[in-house]
Scaffold this motif. Structure first.
Motif, mmCIF file in Angstrom:
data_model
loop_
_atom_site.group_PDB
_atom_site.id
_atom_site.type_symbol
_atom_site.label_atom_id
_atom_site.label_comp_id
_atom_site.label_asym_id
_atom_site.label_seq_id
_atom_site.Cartn_x
_atom_site.Cartn_y
_atom_site.Cartn_z
ATOM 1 N N GLY A 163 29.179 42.311 29.388
ATOM 2 C CA GLY A 163 29.193 43.751 29.183
ATOM 3 C C GLY A 163 29.300 44.555 30.461
ATOM 4 O O GLY A 163 30.031 45.562 30.515
ATOM 5 N N ASP A 164 28.585 44.164 31.513
ATOM 6 C CA ASP A 164 28.684 44.890 32.780
ATOM 7 C C ASP A 164 30.083 44.761 33.369
ATOM 8 O O ASP A 164 30.648 45.730 33.893
ATOM 9 N N PHE A 165 30.635 43.560 33.291
ATOM 10 C CA PHE A 165 31.980 43.329 33.827
ATOM 11 C C PHE A 165 33.011 44.209 33.130
ATOM 12 O O PHE A 165 33.791 44.920 33.778
ATOM 13 N N VAL A 166 33.032 44.184 31.793
ATOM 14 C CA VAL A 166 34.084 44.933 31.083
ATOM 15 C C VAL A 166 33.885 46.436 31.224
ATOM 16 O O VAL A 166 34.863 47.198 31.259
ATOM 17 N N ALA A 167 32.630 46.892 31.314
ATOM 18 C CA ALA A 167 32.388 48.319 31.518
ATOM 19 C C ALA A 167 32.892 48.764 32.890
ATOM 20 O O ALA A 167 33.495 49.830 33.027
ATOM 21 N N ALA A 168 32.644 47.941 33.910
ATOM 22 C CA ALA A 168 33.100 48.276 35.259
ATOM 23 C C ALA A 168 34.627 48.323 35.323
ATOM 24 O O ALA A 168 35.214 49.212 35.949
#
Length: 532
Positions: A163-168
């Motif tokens: 989730g952090d990766f795709v949001a970034a």
């Protein structure tokens, strides 16, 4: 076997580091064959500089470019499903089915595609236009983002796919993924798919990079580096706060998901009506994944009554008849044992379990503890110790008033649940407990256990400290998780042709929600003085 490569500046290459590590199979306690490097600072800084060069190229790109990357990446993962799931199972002992293949992998792909849609559609930017003053603002990318992934979700929260990766990425940022030492092969396979997608969609070198491990000191230098825009971290409170201190001193945003005991209040009417059903729900929730969920219900508050005692007995029977699952690592097992000892020293009594099982695999007895409401209130700091794993503490309150006191003294949590009956006899208790509980948790549940975090824009997977480092954000939910990795950009009296497309008078897609002169709309900016 040779040491695995790191992904730096658009290519896989040998690490310059001399120290290495191996992951361990939790099901056997044996080291796995693959050897991975511990990157020295010089290598970490190379990744930072490459990400900064990449950002200078992509910082003005439209969201559609990042959407294409995410969609291509999702296809690449689908082409590698068998290998990725097999590696994740070997490194975590999480079941291939249904956990990894039918649950976590589809969730990972779903949030990746939701992020792609958010990047393309653009409303996450929240454009605001004051046409009279010609002042316009929106969120834009913040710069290279560092992501630290946890041990318990090797796919959906992985530093290079979660989730952090795709949001970034949806916000338009390059990502430096710092893999978790528990599942480096899983992370490498995912990063291979990510790099292939980056090349296919013509992303600049350094858009996705992977290092597996650093020293603690270099981790602090990484999150506080002047070229880093922000950091996302999921993991232990102790390590997270060390990183937060370093980032804060440098004025760098860092979004932490730390620890949570997720209190569950079960009122008398609910127990009288359906205690067996609630015992089933609680046991399934608490033992799911051997309790290694950030939303695991680690604290249960009931009345000191015959119904309360009966409920504990029902749960105990289920705990004792269920085979303990495998924990993710020796460290998780040792920390669970230490937490249980700490709770006992603080006044809790063991109801069942409480001991390490002498097996090759990493496991611990299914554990229940109990304590009085008075003792909990006297020693609340220690009795809120998170026992990450298959354990939970029951608190027996003498009255609803004491339940309210307990809710008031709770630390911040990701979730809080209240079970009530269907006839209305618990309504007064609910109305008294919830105002206190509401301000202690990010997500309030009624008649539902907390495990299971839906990937929806309405979700809040966050909460007051120590659940996270700041209560205003969510780590799950697209597009709501995206602005963590953005900065607010304001344009004052800038000529129309020089504005970003999202802030020009004409809506660039017709689908972009914008706040224009006090109204959310899909329309264009109307000339000053022209009404509806």
């Amino acid at each position: 076997m040779s040491v695995q490569s790191v992904l730096i500046d658009g290519r896989w290459r040998a690490s310059s580091g001399r120290r290495t590590f191996r992951a361990v199979d939790p099901a056997t306690g044996e080291e796995l064959a693959e050897e991975y490097p511990i990157s020295p600072w010089e290598e970490v800084e190379e990744a930072i500089n490459a990400a900064a060069r990449c950002f200078r190229i992509v910082r003005t790109w439209p969201g559609a470019r990042f959407a294409r990357f995410l969609e291509e990446y999702a296809k690449g993962i689908e082409q590698r499903v068998d290998a990725i799931v097999a590696a994740a199972h070997r490194e975590t002992a999480l079941p291939v089915t249904p956990r990894l293949r039918e649950a976590e992998l589809p969730r990972t792909l779903s949030q990746m595609r939701q992020a792609a849609e958010a990047a393309r559609e653009g409303s996450w930017r929240r454009p605001i236009i004051d046409s009279r003053l010609n002042i316009r603002s929106q969120f834009g990318p913040i710069g290279p983002v560092v992501v630290f992934g946890p041990n318990n979700f090797p796919l959906a929260f992985n530093s290079v796919s979660g989730g952090d990766f795709v949001a970034a990425v949806a916000a338009g940022n390059p990502v430096i993924a710092k893999g978790h030492s528990s599942h480096p092969t899983t992370t490498r396979l995912l990063a291979e798919a990510a790099q292939e997608a980056a090349e296919t969609t013509e992303m600049p070198p350094g858009f996705v990079q992977l290092i597996y491990r650093t020293s603690h000191e270099d981790g602090c230098r990484l999150v506080s580096h002047r070229l880093v825009g922000a950091t996302g971290y999921t993991g232990s409170r102790r390590a997270g706060l060390v990183l937060k201190d370093a980032a804060d001193r440098a004025g760098k945003p860092i979004y932490l998901e730390l620890s949570s005991i997720n209190p569950v209040f079960v009122l008398e009417g609910a127990l009288a009506e359906r205690s067996e059903q609630i015992a089933d729900e609680f046991t399934a929730s608490c033992l799911l994944g051997t309790g290694q969920f950030c939303t695991n219900p680690g604290l249960v508050v009931v009345r000191q009554s015959e119904l309360g005692e009966q409920f504990l007995a029902q749960v105990r029977e289920r705990f004792e008849s269920s085979s303990p699952g495998t924990l993710l690592s020796a460290g998780v097992r040792e920390q669970l044992a230490s937490s249980v000892r700490r709770l006992v020293e603080a006044g809790a009594e063991l109801v069942c379990g409480g001991h390490v099982l002498e097996e090759r695999r990493f496991c611990f007895e299914n554990t229940l503890l109990r304590v009085t409401g008075e003792r909990f209130l006297e020693n609340a700091d220690v009795l809120q110790t998170e026992a990450f794993g298959n354990a939970s503490l029951f608190v027996f309150a003498r009255s609803v008033d004491q339940m309210v006191e307990i809710a008031e003294i709770l630390e911040g949590n990701l979730t809080g649940s209240v079970y009530t009956d269907t006839s209305g006899t618990d309504d007064d208790g609910y109305d008294r407990i919830v105002p206190a509980l509401r301000k202690r948790v990010g997500r309030l549940l009624n008649d539902k256990m907390p495990t299971g975090v839906a990937v929806t824009a309405a979700m809040n997977h966050g909460g007051p400290y120590p659940a996270t480092g700041h209560p205003h954000f969510t780590a799950v939910g697209i597009p709501t998780a995206v602005p963590r990795f953005a900065m607010l950009e304001c344009y004052d009296n800038v000529r129309p042709s020089r504005l970003p497309p999202e802030l020009q008078d004409k809506n660039p897609t017709g689908r972009l929600w914008r706040y224009i002169d006090g109204t959310w709309t899909l329309g264009d900016v109307k000339p000053v003085g022209q009404g509806e």
